[in-house]
Design a protein around this motif. Structure first.
Motif, PDB file in Angstrom:
ATOM      1  N   UNK A  31      40.890 -14.987  14.394  1.00 53.23           N
ATOM      2  CA  UNK A  31      41.026 -13.632  13.854  1.00 53.23           C
ATOM      3  C   UNK A  31      42.409 -13.528  13.212  1.00 53.23           C
ATOM      4  N   UNK A  32      42.461 -13.036  11.983  1.00 53.61           N
ATOM      5  CA  UNK A  32      43.718 -12.957  11.251  1.00 53.61           C
ATOM      6  C   UNK A  32      44.022 -11.502  10.910  1.00 53.61           C
ATOM      7  N   UNK A  33      45.200 -11.038  11.298  1.00 55.23           N
ATOM      8  CA  UNK A  33      45.675  -9.703  10.952  1.00 55.23           C
ATOM      9  C   UNK A  33      46.648  -9.820   9.789  1.00 55.23           C
ATOM     10  N   UNK A  34      46.360  -9.127   8.695  1.00 56.64           N
ATOM     11  CA  UNK A  34      47.235  -9.124   7.531  1.00 56.64           C
ATOM     12  C   UNK A  34      48.124  -7.893   7.570  1.00 56.64           C
ATOM     13  N   UNK A  35      49.433  -8.081   7.426  1.00 57.45           N
ATOM     14  CA  UNK A  35      50.386  -6.975   7.406  1.00 57.45           C
ATOM     15  C   UNK A  35      51.193  -7.021   6.120  1.00 57.45           C
ATOM     16  N   UNK A  36      51.414  -5.852   5.523  1.00 60.92           N
ATOM     17  CA  UNK A  36      52.206  -5.813   4.307  1.00 60.92           C
ATOM     18  C   UNK A  36      53.690  -5.705   4.637  1.00 60.92           C
ATOM     19  N   UNK A  37      54.518  -5.576   3.602  1.00 61.29           N
ATOM     20  CA  UNK A  37      55.965  -5.581   3.801  1.00 61.29           C
ATOM     21  C   UNK A  37      56.454  -4.380   4.585  1.00 61.29           C
ATOM     22  N   UNK A  38      55.676  -3.297   4.630  1.00 60.51           N
ATOM     23  CA  UNK A  38      56.056  -2.112   5.403  1.00 60.51           C
ATOM     24  C   UNK A  38      55.655  -2.218   6.868  1.00 60.51           C
ATOM     25  N   UNK A  39      54.874  -3.246   7.200  1.00 58.56           N
ATOM     26  CA  UNK A  39      54.374  -3.373   8.561  1.00 58.56           C
ATOM     27  C   UNK A  39      53.042  -2.698   8.766  1.00 58.56           C
ATOM     28  N   UNK A  40      52.377  -2.293   7.670  1.00 56.41           N
ATOM     29  CA  UNK A  40      51.039  -1.716   7.767  1.00 56.41           C
ATOM     30  C   UNK A  40      50.006  -2.837   7.744  1.00 56.41           C
ATOM     31  N   UNK A  41      48.842  -2.574   8.349  1.00 54.78           N
ATOM     32  CA  UNK A  41      47.819  -3.610   8.478  1.00 54.78           C
ATOM     33  C   UNK A  41      46.661  -3.360   7.520  1.00 54.78           C
ATOM     34  N   UNK A  42      46.084  -4.452   7.043  1.00 56.28           N
ATOM     35  CA  UNK A  42      44.918  -4.360   6.172  1.00 56.28           C
ATOM     36  C   UNK A  42      43.738  -3.773   6.931  1.00 56.28           C
ATOM     37  N   UNK A  43      42.904  -3.020   6.224  1.00 58.46           N
ATOM     38  CA  UNK A  43      41.714  -2.418   6.818  1.00 58.46           C
ATOM     39  C   UNK A  43      40.487  -2.818   6.001  1.00 58.46           C
ATOM     40  N   UNK A  44      39.317  -2.642   6.610  1.00 60.60           N
ATOM     41  CA  UNK A  44      38.065  -2.868   5.884  1.00 60.60           C
ATOM     42  C   UNK A  44      37.662  -1.591   5.154  1.00 60.60           C
ATOM     43  N   UNK A  45      36.494  -1.585   4.584  1.00 59.46           N
ATOM     44  CA  UNK A  45      36.054  -0.439   3.789  1.00 59.46           C
ATOM     45  C   UNK A  45      35.894   0.829   4.613  1.00 59.46           C
ATOM     46  N   UNK A  46      35.813   0.696   5.933  1.00 60.62           N
ATOM     47  CA  UNK A  46      35.639   1.854   6.817  1.00 60.62           C
ATOM     48  C   UNK A  46      36.939   2.265   7.505  1.00 60.62           C
ATOM     49  N   UNK A  47      38.042   1.616   7.144  1.00 66.08           N
ATOM     50  CA  UNK A  47      39.321   1.947   7.745  1.00 66.08           C
ATOM     51  C   UNK A  47      39.594   1.244   9.055  1.00 66.08           C
TER      52      UNK A  47
END
Length: 293
Positions: A31-47
């Motif tokens: 399982x891979x969690x993607x985080x952007x430079x702000x520390x927010x995480x990627x979500x799917x189409x349903x959030x």
């Protein structure tokens, strides 16, 4: 616990951090969690948290950090900038929002991922000689390429305290908070200081109230950006609160007012969010005060 980032933690499986062969075996189904430079995480189409695997990402990037195991499945954190273009994000969510919307395991892993990636992003060079760091132990160790000093993730311990004079609860507010928001008092532990000494010092510094005694209850990781909140209850003198430049206001609140605020029914008092240990400390104080009559 009735606050976020503590339930359903991963098995951190620290022994695997130096086992490159094991990490390679885990990666395809991980399982891979993607985080952007702000520390927010990627979500799917349903959030929600996307069911992104290592296979979907492709070859494991060197920036991927091993978070641990859930059963036999490995979990990794990855900066979104290092994911290939074929892995688009449907959007990103901040950690506080995820704590309210995501399952506990995903939210707790997100908090872990945010903290360690924040540390790595800001600890790229050695503080002793300024040489670049080389990452080891699956992302949990930065070794200086110049002098060889080892750097580990930083966690800043802070006390957070439900202070009572027997019948009232002491709360304070910072000027930058939303209108009417009050919280329990908190502050960082200084070098050479016990937690109990920190409680007494911070409460007095921020409010002028003298603590008589205190007791530890529970802790919460708080990766905003890298704190560990150590929750206490304290008994104090009924001093008139005064504030300095740290707080805009500090005051005693009667139990009736706290009860209304917990039900979002007080016109002039808004409490900390339910994801926080502060809210749990307040609710616990109110419940014990109510049961005592």
């Amino acid at each position: 616990m009735d606050f976020s980032f503590v339930d359903a933690p991963l098995d951190r499986a620290e022994h695997l951090r130096t086992d490159s062969a094991a990490l390679a075996r885990l990666w395809p189904e991980a399982r891979v969690l993607l985080l952007d430079a702000r520390g927010d995480a990627a979500v799917d189409a349903h959030g929600g948290p996307p069911a992104l695997t290592g296979t979907a990402v492709g070859q494991r990037p060197s920036s991927a950090v091993f978070l641990g195991l859930h059963g036999e499945q490995g979990w990794f954190a990855l900066p979104a900038a290092d994911a290939p273009p074929a892995v688009p994000a449907q959007g990103f969510v901040d950690l506080r929002s995820a704590a309210a919307q995501w399952p506990a395991r995903e939210a707790t892993a997100f908090a872990q991922a945010r903290a360690v990636l924040h540390w790595r992003d800001r600890q790229r060079y050695c503080g002793a000689c300024a040489a670049p760091l080389a990452w080891a132990r699956a992302g949990w160790l930065g070794r200086c390429t110049g002098c060889g000093i080892e750097h580990y993730p930083r966690t800043d311990p802070a006390v957070i305290v439900a202070v009572s004079d027997g019948s009232r609860l002491l709360l304070g507010r910072q000027g930058a908070w939303p209108a009417r928001r009050y919280s329990t008092l908190a502050g960082f532990v200084e070098p050479g200081e016990t937690l109990e000494q920190t409680v007494m010092r911070e409460v007095f510094e921020e409010s002028g109230v003298r603590v008589r005694s205190c007791r530890y209850l529970a802790s919460q990781p708080w990766p905003f950006p890298s704190s560990l909140m150590l929750g206490f209850v304290a008994e104090a003198e009924p001093d008139v609160p005064r504030v300095n430049d740290e707080l805009e206001d500090a005051r005693w609140f009667e139990a009736e007012a706290i009860g209304l605020a917990l039900d979002d029914g007080h016109p002039d008092l808004q409490l900390s969010p339910v994801s926080s240990i502060s809210r749990w400390l307040i609710a616990r104080w109110y419940a014990m005060r109510s049961s005592a009559g």
